[in-house]
Design a protein around this motif. Structure first.
Motif, short mmCIF file in Angstrom:
data_model
loop_
_atom_site.label_atom_id
_atom_site.label_comp_id
_atom_site.label_asym_id
_atom_site.label_seq_id
_atom_site.Cartn_x
_atom_site.Cartn_y
_atom_site.Cartn_z
N ARG A 170 0.82 -1.23 0.00
CA ARG A 170 0.00 0.00 0.00
C ARG A 170 0.85 1.27 0.00
NH1 ARG A 170 -1.33 -1.90 5.40
NH2 ARG A 170 -0.13 -0.70 6.93
N HIS A 171 2.12 1.17 0.31
CA HIS A 171 3.00 2.33 0.32
C HIS A 171 3.55 2.67 -1.06
CE1 HIS A 171 3.87 1.02 4.72
NE2 HIS A 171 2.80 1.81 4.66
N ILE A 172 3.30 1.81 -2.04
CA ILE A 172 3.80 1.99 -3.40
C ILE A 172 2.61 2.27 -4.30
CG2 ILE A 172 5.13 0.94 -5.27
CD1 ILE A 172 6.70 1.09 -2.63
N ILE B 44 5.21 6.55 -6.72
CA ILE B 44 5.66 7.18 -5.48
C ILE B 44 5.76 6.12 -4.38
CG2 ILE B 44 4.98 8.82 -3.65
CD1 ILE B 44 5.73 10.31 -6.14
N ILE B 45 6.78 6.28 -3.53
CA ILE B 45 6.90 5.49 -2.32
C ILE B 45 6.48 6.38 -1.17
CG2 ILE B 45 8.44 4.20 -0.79
CD1 ILE B 45 10.41 4.09 -3.24
N ARG B 46 5.47 6.00 -0.46
CA ARG B 46 5.04 6.76 0.72
C ARG B 46 5.82 6.22 1.92
NH1 ARG B 46 -0.19 9.01 0.41
NH2 ARG B 46 1.13 10.51 -0.61
N VAL B 47 6.73 7.05 2.42
CA VAL B 47 7.60 6.67 3.53
C VAL B 47 6.99 7.24 4.81
CG1 VAL B 47 9.94 6.77 4.47
CG2 VAL B 47 9.60 6.76 1.99
N ALA C 55 7.12 -3.49 -8.90
CA ALA C 55 5.97 -4.13 -9.53
C ALA C 55 6.00 -5.64 -9.30
CB ALA C 55 5.94 -3.82 -11.03
N ARG C 56 7.16 -6.24 -9.47
CA ARG C 56 7.32 -7.68 -9.28
C ARG C 56 7.08 -8.07 -7.82
NH1 ARG C 56 12.34 -7.99 -10.50
NH2 ARG C 56 13.17 -8.43 -8.45
#
Length: 192
Positions: free
Chosen positions: A21-23, A27-30, A53-54
């Motif tokens: 869910r962070h991707i 964007i990467i939600r840190v 993605a993988r």
């Protein structure tokens, strides 16, 4: 894991705690593991898009991106501790060492990828990269802009860098290219 560390500047446990869910949307939600500045959005480097993605494919939103990491018995140890240990073993097996006399540990550790990311961002600026500033690098890695020079002018008032500036910063950092052929190897036209 090392590739993510090198191309995002993220801390070890920030990577270890990444969930599907962070991707999203490049964007990467840190959510941060250290300070309030550590909570941030980091654009996904083009060289990481396929990896994320993988690793996210077919997983629930709550699943860890690096699901292989075992649960730790102590919260003080950190979810990414096994990665640090594996990195240290690999580094030692390769003979990579940088010890200062009198120091117990090498100066090369998993955190070196974070320092490398920052150094490469600075070098890109020094070589004329456009679209981001030194303050953008701080935003990408989750450092406070208010602790540096011009704290109010460049830290508090403008807020974080925009996503396009952060993307320019992330994309300016490139992994070294590995030559497929040693420089002295013979070619079809003869030795080099």
């Amino acid at each position: 894991f090392c590739r993510v560390a090198a191309l995002t500047g993220m801390r070890r446990d920030e990577i270890a705690w990444l969930r599907v869910r962070h991707i999203s949307s490049g964007i990467i939600r840190v959510y941060g593991t250290k300070t309030k500045n550590a909570k941030r959005d980091v654009p996904i480097h083009p060289d990481l898009a396929e990896l994320f993605a993988r690793r996210a494919h077919g997983k629930e939103a709550s699943a860890f991106i690096f699901h292989e990491l075992p649960d730790q018995k102590s919260s003080a140890r950190g979810r990414g501790a096994p990665i640090s240990q594996a990195f240290t073993r690999m580094r030692r097996n390769l003979g990579v060492e940088d010890k200062v006399e009198g120091m117990r540990q090498s100066r090369i550790d998993l955190h070196s990828f974070r320092r490398w990311f920052i150094r490469k961002g600075v070098e890109a600026l020094e070589q004329g990269a456009k679209g981001f500033t030194a303050w953008t690098i701080a935003d990408v890695v989750g450092h406070s802009n208010e602790d540096g020079p011009l704290p109010m002018t460049m830290g508090r008032y403008p807020g974080r860098a925009g996503v396009e500036a952060m993307r320019a910063c992330v994309e300016a950092v490139r992994l070294p290219q590995v030559n497929a052929q040693p420089p002295c190897a013979p070619t079809a036209s003869g030795p080099k």
